[in-house]
Structure formats: C-alpha cells, structure tokens
Design an enzyme around this catalytic site. Structure first.
Site, PDB file in Angstrom:
ATOM      1  N   GLU A   1       1.077  -1.447   0.027  1.00  0.00           N
ATOM      2  CA  GLU A   1       0.217  -0.122  -0.118  1.00  0.00           C
ATOM      3  C   GLU A   1       0.911   1.052  -0.264  1.00  0.00           C
ATOM      4  O   GLU A   1       1.345   1.568   1.017  1.00  0.00           O
ATOM      5  CB  GLU A   1      -1.052  -0.197   1.483  1.00  0.00           C
ATOM      6  CG  GLU A   1      -2.519   0.737   1.249  1.00  0.00           C
ATOM      7  CD  GLU A   1      -2.203   2.320   1.384  1.00  0.00           C
ATOM      8  OE1 GLU A   1      -1.420   3.204   0.365  1.00  0.00           O
ATOM      9  OE2 GLU A   1      -2.280   2.407   2.112  1.00  0.00           O
TER      10      GLU A   1
ATOM     11  N   GLU B   1       4.424  12.706  -5.012  1.00  0.00           N
ATOM     12  CA  GLU B   1       4.100  13.493  -3.798  1.00  0.00           C
ATOM     13  C   GLU B   1       5.326  13.885  -2.836  1.00  0.00           C
ATOM     14  O   GLU B   1       5.872  13.514  -2.786  1.00  0.00           O
ATOM     15  CB  GLU B   1       3.851  11.763  -3.004  1.00  0.00           C
ATOM     16  CG  GLU B   1       2.923  11.613  -1.683  1.00  0.00           C
ATOM     17  CD  GLU B   1       2.907   9.867  -0.802  1.00  0.00           C
ATOM     18  OE1 GLU B   1       4.056   9.178  -1.066  1.00  0.00           O
ATOM     19  OE2 GLU B   1       1.612   9.625  -1.611  1.00  0.00           O
TER      20      GLU B   1
HETATM   21  P1  NAD Z   1       9.520   4.966   3.840  1.00  0.00           P
HETATM   22  O1  NAD Z   1       8.462   4.139   3.023  1.00  0.00           O
HETATM   23  O2  NAD Z   1      10.581   5.126   3.665  1.00  0.00           O
HETATM   24  O3  NAD Z   1       9.371   4.406   5.882  1.00  0.00           O
HETATM   25  C1  NAD Z   1       8.269   3.178   5.493  1.00  0.00           C
HETATM   26  C2  NAD Z   1       8.526   2.254   6.182  1.00  0.00           C
HETATM   27  O4  NAD Z   1       9.544   1.296   5.832  1.00  0.00           O
HETATM   28  C3  NAD Z   1       9.310   2.363   7.984  1.00  0.00           C
HETATM   29  O5  NAD Z   1       8.692   1.810   8.954  1.00  0.00           O
HETATM   30  C4  NAD Z   1      10.343   2.052   7.222  1.00  0.00           C
HETATM   31  O6  NAD Z   1      11.109   1.380   8.514  1.00  0.00           O
HETATM   32  C5  NAD Z   1      10.320   1.277   6.180  1.00  0.00           C
HETATM   33  N1  NAD Z   1      11.356   0.852   5.360  1.00  0.00           N
HETATM   34  C6  NAD Z   1      12.091   1.616   4.743  1.00  0.00           C
HETATM   35  N2  NAD Z   1      12.569   1.121   4.240  1.00  0.00           N
HETATM   36  C7  NAD Z   1      12.483  -0.109   4.201  1.00  0.00           C
HETATM   37  C8  NAD Z   1      13.021  -1.490   3.477  1.00  0.00           C
HETATM   38  N3  NAD Z   1      14.153  -1.560   2.594  1.00  0.00           N
HETATM   39  N4  NAD Z   1      12.737  -2.851   4.204  1.00  0.00           N
HETATM   40  C9  NAD Z   1      11.597  -2.703   5.433  1.00  0.00           C
HETATM   41  N5  NAD Z   1      11.580  -1.453   6.106  1.00  0.00           N
HETATM   42  C10 NAD Z   1      11.806  -0.378   5.245  1.00  0.00           C
HETATM   43  O7  NAD Z   1       8.682   5.913   4.306  1.00  0.00           O
HETATM   44  P2  NAD Z   1       9.946   7.841   5.092  1.00  0.00           P
HETATM   45  O8  NAD Z   1      10.977   7.510   5.042  1.00  0.00           O
HETATM   46  O9  NAD Z   1       8.874   7.464   6.623  1.00  0.00           O
HETATM   47  O10 NAD Z   1       8.887   8.934   4.414  1.00  0.00           O
HETATM   48  C11 NAD Z   1       9.193   9.036   3.329  1.00  0.00           C
HETATM   49  C12 NAD Z   1       8.633   9.449   2.365  1.00  0.00           C
HETATM   50  O11 NAD Z   1       7.335   8.605   2.103  1.00  0.00           O
HETATM   51  C13 NAD Z   1       6.962  10.824   2.747  1.00  0.00           C
HETATM   52  O12 NAD Z   1       7.893  11.631   2.907  1.00  0.00           O
HETATM   53  C14 NAD Z   1       5.905  10.722   1.653  1.00  0.00           C
HETATM   54  O13 NAD Z   1       6.173  10.809   0.673  1.00  0.00           O
HETATM   55  C15 NAD Z   1       6.171   8.592   1.511  1.00  0.00           C
HETATM   56  N6  NAD Z   1       5.197   8.392   2.688  1.00  0.00           N
HETATM   57  C16 NAD Z   1       4.234   7.523   2.245  1.00  0.00           C
HETATM   58  C17 NAD Z   1       3.292   7.089   2.955  1.00  0.00           C
HETATM   59  C18 NAD Z   1       1.626   6.474   1.843  1.00  0.00           C
HETATM   60  O14 NAD Z   1       1.397   6.257   3.279  1.00  0.00           O
HETATM   61  N7  NAD Z   1       2.034   6.494   1.115  1.00  0.00           N
HETATM   62  C19 NAD Z   1       3.551   6.974   3.913  1.00  0.00           C
HETATM   63  C20 NAD Z   1       4.499   7.480   4.692  1.00  0.00           C
HETATM   64  C21 NAD Z   1       5.338   7.808   4.159  1.00  0.00           C
END
Ligand code: NAD
Length: 478
Positions: free
Chosen positions: A252, A385
């Site tokens: 998602e 985004e």
């Molecule tokens: P991210 O996607 O990097 O992290 C979300 C989650 O995934 C966190 O728990 C993180 O520790 C984990 N994660 C990240 N890379 C991973 C990997 N390779 N393996 C396993 N787990 C991993 O998001 P972020 O760095 O917190 O935010 C960055 C950008 O992402 C935001 O600015 C936004 O644009 C977007 N975002 C979107 C949503 C959404 O619901 N669509 C949610 C959060 C962030």
C-alpha cells in the site's frame, strides 16, 4: 508532554529485554524535543520475533482455532484498543503532530477495523464444496498464508497496523509488526492491547526499528508474507528483495490523487471534502486529494474560494483547542515539503496562499497550508507525492483532458469527481484508474477494500478482500 517510554519488546507474548541497549529517540515535531524512547530492535531481535511467530503458527493454537474462535479474540483486541484510544491519540499528537480531532478520528478508525475483522468470518467462506466435469468433487480450503511481516509508516500507525493485523489474524496468520521509528509509542500501547486481550503467545510480536532491521525482517526465510505500507520507493525495494524467494507481498504505497470538478458544479458542494481531503493530517495521508483539476474558466473562482477556506484553518500547536493543522511529522518532512514548494515556484506555478513556515512556529516542523495555481501536468509538483499540506490546482479545457491528467501519474490510489449530479460524476469516476474514488464527495473508507492501481500498490486491505490477501487456496480432490 508526558508520554510513556518503553524499555522492552513484545515478543512471544511477553515483554522481553532487547538484544542490545540501542534506543529510538522519539522527537516531537511540535518543538523538536526528545519526548520518549523505545528499544530499537536489531537483527537478533528480529530473529527472535520471527521464531516466536513461526512457533505460534507451526505449533500454536491460533491457526487451528475456528475463525469464530479467533473472532472472539479480535473483538477483545478492539475493546482493549478502545480503552487505550485516548492515550494512543495523545501519544500520536505528541509524536507526529496530529491535532486532537484527527488523532481521535484515526483511533476510532482502528476500532472500526477490529470490529470489522471480528465479523469477517460471518461473511466469508473459508471452505466450500466444488464439483467439475462429470464426477469431479472436491473441497476448496482457504488456509492462512503463515508468518506475516507487517511494516508500517508513521502517519497513522495504530490504524494502519490494525488494517493489516485484523484481517491477518482473522485468517489465522501470525505476525511480526515493525512500526516506523518516528511514531512507535502508540504502537507499543497497541502491543499492550494485544497482551490484555489474551492473544496466544507469539501471535503478534512488536519490534520498532529502522530500515536496516526492516530489510533484514522482510528477507527472513521464515517469513511467508510481507504486508507493507509506506513510500513507493521503499515498496519497490522491498518487492525486489522479496522476489528473490518469490515471496507473497501486498503493498500500500503512495498517491497523487486528483479531484475533478466539472463546469457546472456548485462550489459549496465541493469545498468541505476538498479542503479536508487535501489538508487532513497536514496532507500526510496516502489518499490525500493533492491535485485539483478545474475547468480553466473556473480556476480563479475556485482558487479564491479555496484560499478563503484555507484562511479559516487554524495552524498551530496540535494540543491547543481549535487547531486544525499541526506540524509535519518531523523536521526531515518539513525540509522535504519546503523543497517541493521551491520546486513549484521554479517551475512557474503561482503560490495562491502559503508557501513557507508560519510566523511564530519556527521551532517545530510547521509548513503553511499552500495552494499552487496555474499548475501544468508536466510539473514535478503535479506528479510527485509531496506528503504535506500542498495542493496543486491544474486548469483543464475538456473533460477528456481532465480524465487523462487524472490518470497520468504513476499513482492510482484515490480521487474524487464533483459534478452537478451524481450520474455525471459517476460516469467520469468510472474512467479514473484508482482503488477508491468519491462521487460528489471524498473520504478514505477503511472498512471496505482500500488499495491502489499502478504504483500505488498491489492488493487491497480491509473487509473480505483484505482477508483474502492473507490466505492460500488449496483444492482437496475426492
Ligand atoms: P518509508 O517508506 O521509507 O518508510 C515506511 C516504513 O518502511 C518505515 O517503517 C521504515 O522503517 C520502513 N522501511 C523503509 N525501507 C525499508 C526496507 N528497505 N525494508 C524494510 N522496511 C523499510 O517512508 P518515510 O521515509 O518515512 O517517508 C518518506 C516519504 O514516503 C514521505 O515523505 C512520503 O512521501 C512517503 N510516505 C508515504 C506514505 C503513504 O502512506 N503513502 C507513508 C509514509 C511515507
């Protein structure tokens, strides 16, 4: 600002010492201060959590119970979540900066999700008889997929986690649940709810950690399924890693959802959900309505009305009465959003309101609610985004063009169409390629299938569609 710290991880039904003394410092975006700590799970903790989930799945009672028996536990989890919702909401406000009303609504959503999960068994056939050809006879048996790695972001952790775990547990799966380091405290409270509900040992294991330990978790050979919510960039990387073992995955991811307004729509019909859809939780919602497609002849009228509505939105400390918009989740997010605002300006879009840090709120991670007008479809701010309170108004000339623009990003999560009558709005909505779409309204419905087309994800969460994502299908032939 008293929110609790934790010094143990929830693994195997107990609060256990972490393998190391590494800690996650939770920094409040309200004032940039450390407000709590939780243990940071490392690879050794992930091994332990996966082993507990594996044991609970392979030898424990959970997958062997009837769906109705499991539903009894899920109902109790929901009751325990309700008891803790005020504390979870307060914690979420302090960790992520969501105003009280938003935080309360998110936790009310979590309750709805557990309620829904606890009634799924009544409307789903886990087993059915099948016949084929002349004499073929069999049973179709839907079985839990196994141990699930559940990874979530910070923008609504208890609700996002509940949307995954409710159906996963209803299916008979066991889980390792990794919240994001930005907002782990409310999730530790959710772990307490699991404990209080009496879930059998190892059914859910809660291990806050960063990306590296997350990556280790999703690559773990004893994990049968990965269910991830977060950025499209991380989702892409996780999918590539899981592909090594042809692993089962649901994603998602991000969004850039469009609202299409027609020539004849009265603005009073549009504004309430349009403004909420773009600014709710400071725009940090994957389904947020961040593009507004308006007939060119009506752009000025719409922008004036939106600007007037935005001026009514009180920005400030989310703990204060009447504040509708708090800070972004972290300084890092603020920097990212301010950079995007500079990108929009340099691309030639017009700032109709906002565009900077609100006066007097320099300490926290605040960004003014911002509207860009005269945005064109090729601009980065029309495609990427931003994840902040920034909306792009894009003028169009024909409805066909509007549909084309709506469908032109890599995303396909949500959207809305506003027209003078529902039939017109529905006809346009059918042409927009997204997982949910509002017809003369907008919301994010969490008890019906939620998920995206294209790079917004794979699969659906919520309701029986969400349950199906945690099941394998076996045909038994007689
Ligand atoms: P991210 O996607 O990097 O992290 C979300 C989650 O995934 C966190 O728990 C993180 O520790 C984990 N994660 C990240 N890379 C991973 C990997 N390779 N393996 C396993 N787990 C991993 O998001 P972020 O760095 O917190 O935010 C960055 C950008 O992402 C935001 O600015 C936004 O644009 C977007 N975002 C979107 C949503 C959404 O619901 N669509 C949610 C959060 C962030």
């Amino acid at each position: 600002m008293a929110i609790p710290s934790y010094d143990k991880l929830f693994i195997g039904g107990e609060w256990v010492e972490p393998a190391t003394d590494r800690k996650i410092e939770v920094v409040s975006p309200i004032n940039n201060q450390v407000i709590a700590t939780v243990p940071e799970a490392t690879e050794a903790d992930m091994d332990r959590a996966v082993a507990a989930a594996r044991e609970a799945f392979d030898n424990g009672p959970w997958p062997r119970m009837t769906p109705e028996e499991r539903a009894g536990y899920l109902k109790r989890v929901g009751e325990e979540v309700v008891k803790r919702s005020p504390a979870m909401a307060e914690s979420f406000t302090n960790e992520i900066g969501a105003p009280a009303a938003v935080a309360t609504a998110f936790h009310e959503n979590a309750r709805k999700m557990w309620d829904d999960a606890s009634t799924l068994y009544k409307r789903f056939e886990f087993e059915e008889e099948r016949t084929w050809d002349e004499s073929g006879r069999g049973k179709l048996v839907r079985e839990p997929v196994g141990v699930v790695a559940t990874i979530i972001p910070w923008n609504g952790p208890v609700a996002t986690g509940s949307l995954k775990l409710g159906p996963a547990l209803a299916a008979g799966c066991t889980a390792v649940f990794k919240p994001a380091p930005e907002g782990p405290v409310s999730v530790m409270m959710l772990a307490e709810a699991f404990e209080a509900a009496g879930l059998p040992a190892g059914v859910v294991n809660v291990v806050p950690a960063g990306r590296e330990a997350g990556q280790y978790l999703i690559e773990h050979k004893d994990v049968d399924k990965v269910s991830f919510t977060g950025s499209t960039a991380a989702g892409r990387k996780i999918m590539a890693s899981v592909a090594e073992r042809i692993g089962n995955i649901s994603l998602e991811l991000g969004g850039k959802s469009a609202a299409i307004l027609t020539e004849d729509v009265p603005l009073e019909k549009v504004l309430p959900t349009l403004v909420f859809g773009g600014l709710g939780n400071s725009g940090q919602v994957c389904a947020a309505l961040t593009r507004v497609l308006v007939p060119r002849s009506r752009q000025d009228e719409l922008v004036d009305a939106m600007v007037a509505a935005y001026k009514e939105v009180k920005v400030g400390d989310p703990r204060e009465e009447g504040v509708a918009l708090g800070p972004l989740a972290a300084k890092r997010q603020q920097e990212r959003v301010l950079e995007y605002i500079e990108v929009g300006k340099s691309e030639g879009a017009r700032v109709a309101i906002g565009g900077g840090v609100p006066d007097g709120l320099e300490e926290g991670a605040y960004v003014e609610p911002t509207i860009f007008a005269d945005v064109t479809r090729d601009m980065r701010i029309a495609n990427e985004e931003i994840f902040g309170p920034v909306v792009a108004v894009i003028p169009y000339d024909t409805v066909d063009e509007a549909v084309d623009i709506a469908n032109s990003t890599d995303y396909g999560l949500s959207g809305a169409v506003y027209a003078a009558d529902d039939a017109t709005a529905e006809a346009i909505a059918r042409r927009v390629r997204t997982g949910q779409i509002g017809v003369n309204t907008w919301d994010m419905c969490v008890t019906q299938p939620f998920g995206g087309y294209k790079q917004s994800g794979i699969g659906r969460e919520g309701n029986v569609e969400g349950l199906s994502a945690f099941l394998e299908t076996k045909l038994m032939m007689y």
